[in-house]
Design an enzyme around this catalytic site. Structure first.
Site, PDB file in Angstrom:
ATOM      1  N   ASN A   1       4.706 -17.500  20.589  1.00  0.00           N
ATOM      2  CA  ASN A   1       5.665 -16.838  19.703  1.00  0.00           C
ATOM      3  C   ASN A   1       6.347 -17.811  18.747  1.00  0.00           C
ATOM      4  O   ASN A   1       6.493 -17.520  17.559  1.00  0.00           O
ATOM      5  CB  ASN A   1       6.716 -16.088  20.522  1.00  0.00           C
TER       6      ASN A   1
ATOM      7  N   HIS B   1      10.987   1.444 -27.005  1.00  0.00           N
ATOM      8  CA  HIS B   1      10.404   2.782 -26.802  1.00  0.00           C
ATOM      9  C   HIS B   1       8.959   2.844 -27.306  1.00  0.00           C
ATOM     10  O   HIS B   1       8.479   3.900 -27.685  1.00  0.00           O
ATOM     11  CB  HIS B   1      11.233   3.865 -27.500  1.00  0.00           C
TER      12      HIS B   1
ATOM     13  N   SER C   1     -19.724  -0.709 -21.043  1.00  0.00           N
ATOM     14  CA  SER C   1     -19.870   0.588 -20.381  1.00  0.00           C
ATOM     15  C   SER C   1     -21.341   0.811 -20.087  1.00  0.00           C
ATOM     16  O   SER C   1     -22.210   0.324 -20.805  1.00  0.00           O
ATOM     17  CB  SER C   1     -19.336   1.679 -21.313  1.00  0.00           C
TER      18      SER C   1
ATOM     19  N   LYS D   1     -18.767   0.098 -26.236  1.00  0.00           N
ATOM     20  CA  LYS D   1     -17.556  -0.257 -25.492  1.00  0.00           C
ATOM     21  C   LYS D   1     -17.424  -1.741 -25.171  1.00  0.00           C
ATOM     22  O   LYS D   1     -18.381  -2.414 -24.824  1.00  0.00           O
ATOM     23  CB  LYS D   1     -17.501   0.533 -24.174  1.00  0.00           C
TER      24      LYS D   1
ATOM     25  N   GLU E   1      -6.791  -4.662 -16.876  1.00  0.00           N
ATOM     26  CA  GLU E   1      -6.537  -3.428 -16.111  1.00  0.00           C
ATOM     27  C   GLU E   1      -6.444  -3.724 -14.614  1.00  0.00           C
ATOM     28  O   GLU E   1      -5.619  -3.145 -13.902  1.00  0.00           O
ATOM     29  CB  GLU E   1      -7.652  -2.405 -16.357  1.00  0.00           C
TER      30      GLU E   1
ATOM     31  N   TYR F   1      10.266 -11.020  19.977  1.00  0.00           N
ATOM     32  CA  TYR F   1       8.898 -10.865  19.492  1.00  0.00           C
ATOM     33  C   TYR F   1       8.300  -9.533  19.946  1.00  0.00           C
ATOM     34  O   TYR F   1       8.479  -9.100  21.082  1.00  0.00           O
ATOM     35  CB  TYR F   1       8.008 -12.015  19.993  1.00  0.00           C
TER      36      TYR F   1
HETATM   37  N1  ARG Z   1      -1.549 -13.525  17.219  1.00  0.00           N
HETATM   38  C1  ARG Z   1      -0.176 -13.425  17.525  1.00  0.00           C
HETATM   39  C2  ARG Z   1       0.652 -13.120  16.267  1.00  0.00           C
HETATM   40  O1  ARG Z   1       0.122 -13.257  15.215  1.00  0.00           O
HETATM   41  C3  ARG Z   1       0.306 -14.689  18.139  1.00  0.00           C
HETATM   42  C4  ARG Z   1       1.476 -14.526  19.027  1.00  0.00           C
HETATM   43  C5  ARG Z   1       1.051 -13.919  20.294  1.00  0.00           C
HETATM   44  N2  ARG Z   1       2.165 -13.731  21.154  1.00  0.00           N
HETATM   45  C6  ARG Z   1       2.194 -12.817  22.132  1.00  0.00           C
HETATM   46  N3  ARG Z   1       3.269 -12.723  22.821  1.00  0.00           N
HETATM   47  N4  ARG Z   1       1.179 -12.053  22.350  1.00  0.00           N
HETATM   48  O2  ARG Z   1       1.773 -12.736  16.296  1.00  0.00           O
END
Ligand code: ARG
Length: 478
Positions: A128, A174, A295, A301, A308, A335
């Site tokens: 994490n 405008h 085109s 064209k 675009e 997380y």
């Molecule tokens: N692949 C995960 C992400 O992008 C990594 C972290 C994974 N953590 C967990 N607690 N499963 O967030």
């Protein structure tokens, strides 16, 4: 071995890495193939391999410094990681796409190469805080590359503008002809927008370069980590202050996506004008054949597809911003796997922005502008009607009266098929006696432009000054 792995996959596979899931201790047996497909992120996070390895090297050195790893263990890990990085860069090691994510792959490959010490790398760390670090480092590198691309566009705009300081064209409000400006002034308006985009990206980068490492899964760690030392090794600006925040928030990604969205808004407006100017209704410019398409049915064209597409791709980048805003909305701390959605959104936006920025310099350098068409449009549009009123003001007529008189003259011109430049002096005099021969030079288009010398105005010397300031900004800002 994982069940149901597609056969004949083009990617290499290291037994060590995928033979077991990181979390296999708690859960028994193989996971369902469908979970694996939804869960894994290596398909898109593999591009962060360099930052993942660099972050791990900094972490290992820190663990060595505080005595959690012995000198030998630290050295083995650092050398192992450096070897992996060098081998991936050299194409000698393929990233195993059957791994769950890039973090799993690198750690597995390290242990395969150096054995026991490799298993100690993840001490005092969670994926994490690791993934938050990797993404921060990756985006910081990419922001620099995108800023360099913005710089190339601004430089091109300055170069083209410098050639057209005297190219009078209609300025619009405008989408109706309003007052005369120059092509240089018009192009430099976009240069200013891009300069601010570059500045925004630099500010976003500074906030991105804060190290979350040491936050662990969510609650920090009991190891006496030297977080500052990690940040210093990675040239980051500092460390995060709250472990829950550091692993849970993605505002640095959102900020970048918002900056990209604004940048694409700017590019799409420019792209729209290029489309308009290339039309035969305007014919202010033509793109080089190499930057146009044809085109399949209409032989005549020549289409501005690239412009675009730039206009169209803006929607895609806004979509990425919305994707991530929606993903984080209402997420409880800390997380959650929803956060994995950040990467595809921001990587797609990044690739899209870069594609668009890359095409602009050559497209503009090879384009042809038609100054005579621009001037003709400016001459036919009564763009000097305000200046005609200003002429009367210079003769002592109050502006509000002068405005009405000039309007009356425009109506007269429309009825007679004249312009203010061709209307005979006696007609002017019939409307107001203050008009004299000197009205013609006063309302001459080039004059109308060149007298607007105010800072930020379209007069050639004012635009030249603007170009110089823009160029200086590009050099001074790293
Ligand atoms: N692949 C995960 C992400 O992008 C990594 C972290 C994974 N953590 C967990 N607690 N499963 O967030």
């Amino acid at each position: 071995m994982r069940k149901g792995r597609p056969q004949g996959s083009p990617f290499a596979r290291s037994e060590e890495c995928i033979s077991m899931k990181l979390w296999q201790g708690r859960l028994g047996g193989d996971v369902d193939e469908r979970l694996d497909r939804l869960n894994k992120s290596i398909g898109f996070d593999a591009r962060m391999y360099k930052q993942d390895i660099t972050g791990s090297i900094a972490h290992a050195r820190m663990l060595g410094k505080i005595g959690v790893l012995t000198e030998e263990e630290k050295e083995a890990i650092v050398a192992g990681l450096q070897g992996i990085l060098a081998d991936i860069d050299a194409g000698k090691l393929q990233i195993d796409m059957s791994c769950e994510d890039i973090h799993t792959f690198v750690e597995g490959e390290l242990t395969r190469r150096i054995g026991q010490p490799g298993k100690k790398l993840h001490t005092a760390r969670s994926r994490n805080d690791q993934v938050a670090l990797d993404l921060r480092l990756y985006l910081a590198d990419e922001i620099e590359a995108t800023r360099a691309r913005c710089k190339a566009v601004v430089e091109t705009l300055c170069d083209v503008a410098e050639k057209h300081l005297h190219t009078v064209m209609p300025g619009y409000t405008h989408l109706q002809r309003a007052q005369p400006v120059t092509l240089a002034h018009h192009l430099m308006a976009y240069a200013q927008m891009l300069l601010r985009d570059r500045e925004r990206l630099a500010e976003c980068r500074a906030r991105t370069l804060v190290s979350p490492l040491g936050s662990g899964a969510l609650a920090g760690t009991g190891y006496p980590l030297d977080r500052q030392y990690v940040a210093e090794q990675l040239h980051m600006n500092g460390v995060s202050e709250n472990s829950l925040d550091a692993v849970a928030d993605r505002d640095f990604v959102l900020e970048l996506l918002a900056d990209f969205a604004i940048l694409m808004a700017h590019l799409s407006r420019f792209a729209e004008e290029i489309c308009l100017w290339c039309s035969w209704e305007f014919r202010f410019m033509a793109l080089d054949d190499r930057f146009s398409t044809g085109s399949s049915i209409m032989p005549q064209k020549k289409n501005p597809d690239l412009a675009e597409l730039i206009r169209g791709k803006a929607g895609r980048v806004y979509g990425s911003l919305t994707t991530l805003l929606t993903a984080v909305k209402g997420l409880p701390l800390a997380y959650n796997k929803d956060l994995q959605e950040d990467k595809e959104a921001v990587f797609d936006a990044l690739d899209t922005v870069n594609l668009c920025l890359d095409v602009l310099p050559p497209m503009l350098q090879t384009a042809t502008f038609f100054p005579e068409r621009m001037r003709a449009a400016a001459a036919a549009g009564f763009l000097n009607a305000t200046d005609c009123a200003d002429y009367l003001v210079s003769k002592g007529v109050p502006f509000r009266d002068a405005y009405a008189i000039s309007g009356q003259l425009v109506r007269l011109c429309v009825e007679r098929g004249e312009t203010l430049d061709t209307l005979p002096l006696e007609e002017y005099r019939k409307v107001h006696p203050a008009f004299g021969e000197d009205v013609y030079p006063f309302i001459d288009l080039s004059n109308c432009v060149s007298k607007r010398k105010v800072h930020g105005g379209p007069a050639p010397e004012a635009v030249q000054a603007q170009i110089e300031t823009a160029r200086k900004a590009l050099v001074s800002e790293r």
